[in-house]
Design a protein around this motif. Structure first.
Motif, PDB file in Angstrom:
ATOM      1  N   ILE A   1       0.855  -1.179   0.000  1.00  0.00           N
ATOM      2  CA  ILE A   1       0.000   0.000   0.000  1.00  0.00           C
ATOM      3  C   ILE A   1       0.892   1.231   0.000  1.00  0.00           C
ATOM      4  CG2 ILE A   1      -1.648   1.322   1.411  1.00  0.00           C
ATOM      5  CD1 ILE A   1      -2.968  -1.061   0.095  1.00  0.00           C
ATOM      6  N   THR A   2       0.499   2.202  -0.783  1.00  0.00           N
ATOM      7  CA  THR A   2       1.193   3.477  -0.835  1.00  0.00           C
ATOM      8  C   THR A   2       0.635   4.387   0.242  1.00  0.00           C
ATOM      9  OG1 THR A   2       1.529   3.246  -3.191  1.00  0.00           O
ATOM     10  CG2 THR A   2       1.668   5.464  -2.306  1.00  0.00           C
ATOM     11  N   ILE A   3       1.508   5.049   0.985  1.00  0.00           N
ATOM     12  CA  ILE A   3       1.061   5.961   2.025  1.00  0.00           C
ATOM     13  C   ILE A   3       1.338   7.383   1.564  1.00  0.00           C
ATOM     14  CG2 ILE A   3       1.272   6.650   4.435  1.00  0.00           C
ATOM     15  CD1 ILE A   3       2.335   3.820   4.989  1.00  0.00           C
ATOM     16  N   ILE A   4       0.268   8.156   1.422  1.00  0.00           N
ATOM     17  CA  ILE A   4       0.366   9.554   1.006  1.00  0.00           C
ATOM     18  C   ILE A   4       0.033  10.421   2.207  1.00  0.00           C
ATOM     19  CG2 ILE A   4      -0.510  11.336  -0.530  1.00  0.00           C
ATOM     20  CD1 ILE A   4      -1.407   9.028  -2.402  1.00  0.00           C
ATOM     21  N   ALA A   5       0.974  11.227   2.624  1.00  0.00           N
ATOM     22  CA  ALA A   5       0.719  12.159   3.717  1.00  0.00           C
ATOM     23  C   ALA A   5      -0.074  13.329   3.153  1.00  0.00           C
ATOM     24  CB  ALA A   5       2.031  12.650   4.310  1.00  0.00           C
ATOM     25  N   MET A   6      -1.261  13.550   3.667  1.00  0.00           N
ATOM     26  CA  MET A   6      -2.082  14.686   3.270  1.00  0.00           C
ATOM     27  C   MET A   6      -2.195  15.563   4.512  1.00  0.00           C
ATOM     28  SD  MET A   6      -5.901  14.720   1.647  1.00  0.00           S
ATOM     29  CE  MET A   6      -5.434  13.597   0.355  1.00  0.00           C
ATOM     30  N   THR A   7      -1.437  16.634   4.525  1.00  0.00           N
ATOM     31  CA  THR A   7      -1.305  17.413   5.745  1.00  0.00           C
ATOM     32  C   THR A   7      -1.327  18.905   5.459  1.00  0.00           C
ATOM     33  OG1 THR A   7       0.194  17.890   7.581  1.00  0.00           O
ATOM     34  CG2 THR A   7       1.202  17.149   5.554  1.00  0.00           C
ATOM     35  N   ALA A   8      -1.684  19.672   6.461  1.00  0.00           N
ATOM     36  CA  ALA A   8      -1.665  21.124   6.323  1.00  0.00           C
ATOM     37  C   ALA A   8      -0.246  21.668   6.421  1.00  0.00           C
ATOM     38  CB  ALA A   8      -2.542  21.764   7.401  1.00  0.00           C
ATOM     39  N   ASN A   9       0.704  20.825   6.783  1.00  0.00           N
ATOM     40  CA  ASN A   9       2.097  21.243   6.916  1.00  0.00           C
ATOM     41  C   ASN A   9       2.767  21.213   5.545  1.00  0.00           C
ATOM     42  OD1 ASN A   9       4.751  21.695   7.532  1.00  0.00           O
ATOM     43  ND2 ASN A   9       4.761  20.376   9.325  1.00  0.00           N
ATOM     44  N   ALA A  10       2.872  22.378   4.905  1.00  0.00           N
ATOM     45  CA  ALA A  10       3.431  22.477   3.554  1.00  0.00           C
ATOM     46  C   ALA A  10       4.900  22.857   3.552  1.00  0.00           C
ATOM     47  CB  ALA A  10       2.635  23.495   2.743  1.00  0.00           C
ATOM     48  N   PHE A  11       5.478  23.054   4.710  1.00  0.00           N
ATOM     49  CA  PHE A  11       6.883  23.449   4.783  1.00  0.00           C
ATOM     50  C   PHE A  11       7.786  22.255   4.495  1.00  0.00           C
ATOM     51  CE2 PHE A  11       4.705  26.495   7.602  1.00  0.00           C
ATOM     52  CZ  PHE A  11       5.043  27.668   6.940  1.00  0.00           C
ATOM     53  N   GLU A  12       8.999  22.527   4.051  1.00  0.00           N
ATOM     54  CA  GLU A  12       9.953  21.470   3.721  1.00  0.00           C
ATOM     55  C   GLU A  12      10.192  20.529   4.903  1.00  0.00           C
ATOM     56  OE1 GLU A  12      11.382  20.263   0.934  1.00  0.00           O
ATOM     57  OE2 GLU A  12       9.979  21.634  -0.021  1.00  0.00           O
ATOM     58  N   GLU A  13      10.272  21.078   6.104  1.00  0.00           N
ATOM     59  CA  GLU A  13      10.488  20.238   7.272  1.00  0.00           C
ATOM     60  C   GLU A  13       9.345  19.234   7.442  1.00  0.00           C
ATOM     61  OE1 GLU A  13      11.230  20.503  12.090  1.00  0.00           O
ATOM     62  OE2 GLU A  13      10.701  22.321  10.996  1.00  0.00           O
ATOM     63  N   GLY A  14       8.119  19.683   7.207  1.00  0.00           N
ATOM     64  CA  GLY A  14       6.968  18.787   7.292  1.00  0.00           C
ATOM     65  C   GLY A  14       7.037  17.681   6.262  1.00  0.00           C
ATOM     66  N   LYS A  15       7.464  18.027   5.053  1.00  0.00           N
ATOM     67  CA  LYS A  15       7.620  17.007   4.009  1.00  0.00           C
ATOM     68  C   LYS A  15       8.704  16.005   4.402  1.00  0.00           C
ATOM     69  CE  LYS A  15       6.276  19.957   0.161  1.00  0.00           C
ATOM     70  NZ  LYS A  15       6.705  20.544  -1.115  1.00  0.00           N
ATOM     71  N   ARG A  16       9.837  16.503   4.867  1.00  0.00           N
ATOM     72  CA  ARG A  16      10.926  15.608   5.288  1.00  0.00           C
ATOM     73  C   ARG A  16      10.465  14.679   6.407  1.00  0.00           C
ATOM     74  NH1 ARG A  16      14.013  20.274   4.756  1.00  0.00           N
ATOM     75  NH2 ARG A  16      14.007  20.590   7.012  1.00  0.00           N
ATOM     76  N   ASN A  17       9.705  15.223   7.355  1.00  0.00           N
ATOM     77  CA  ASN A  17       9.200  14.407   8.460  1.00  0.00           C
ATOM     78  C   ASN A  17       8.252  13.321   7.954  1.00  0.00           C
ATOM     79  OD1 ASN A  17      10.659  15.883  10.316  1.00  0.00           O
ATOM     80  ND2 ASN A  17       8.934  17.175  10.892  1.00  0.00           N
ATOM     81  N   ALA A  18       7.417  13.664   6.995  1.00  0.00           N
ATOM     82  CA  ALA A  18       6.482  12.682   6.431  1.00  0.00           C
ATOM     83  C   ALA A  18       7.250  11.547   5.763  1.00  0.00           C
ATOM     84  CB  ALA A  18       5.540  13.362   5.433  1.00  0.00           C
TER      85      ALA A  18
END
Length: 90
Positions: A1-18
């Motif tokens: 299964i592919t996991i797609i983070a759909m979050t209000a955190n659009a900053f690079e740090e949020g992406k890296r954390n995801a």
């Protein structure tokens, strides 16, 4: 299964954390339907399942966007339920 983070955190740090948490893709909310379609086409609808933060947040907006994204009935059935059932062995 592919996991797609759909979050209000659009900053690079949020992406890296995801990605560090094991996500395969990241979509910032509010998301563009074209971006969701691109990710589903990349990984295949049979590998994507919808989840939400309910009851913390109302998922109505994101769910409606998935419904309006132009996926086939079979793709929607998988994304919204049968992929999860298959993954869990139900």
């Amino acid at each position: 299964i592919t996991i797609i983070a759909m979050t209000a955190n659009a900053f690079e740090e949020g992406k890296r954390n995801a990605f560090a948490a094991g996500m395969n893709a990241h979509i910032a909310k509010p998301f563009r339907v074209e971006e969701l379609r691109r990710i589903v086409r990349r990984y295949g609808a049979e590998r994507v399942m919808y989840g939400s933060d309910f009851p913390i947040w109302d998922p109505a907006h994101e769910l409606q966007a998935v419904l309006d994204a132009g996926f086939t009935d079979t793709e929607l059935e998988g994304i919204l339920g049968s992929n999860c059932r298959r993954f869990l062995g139900l």
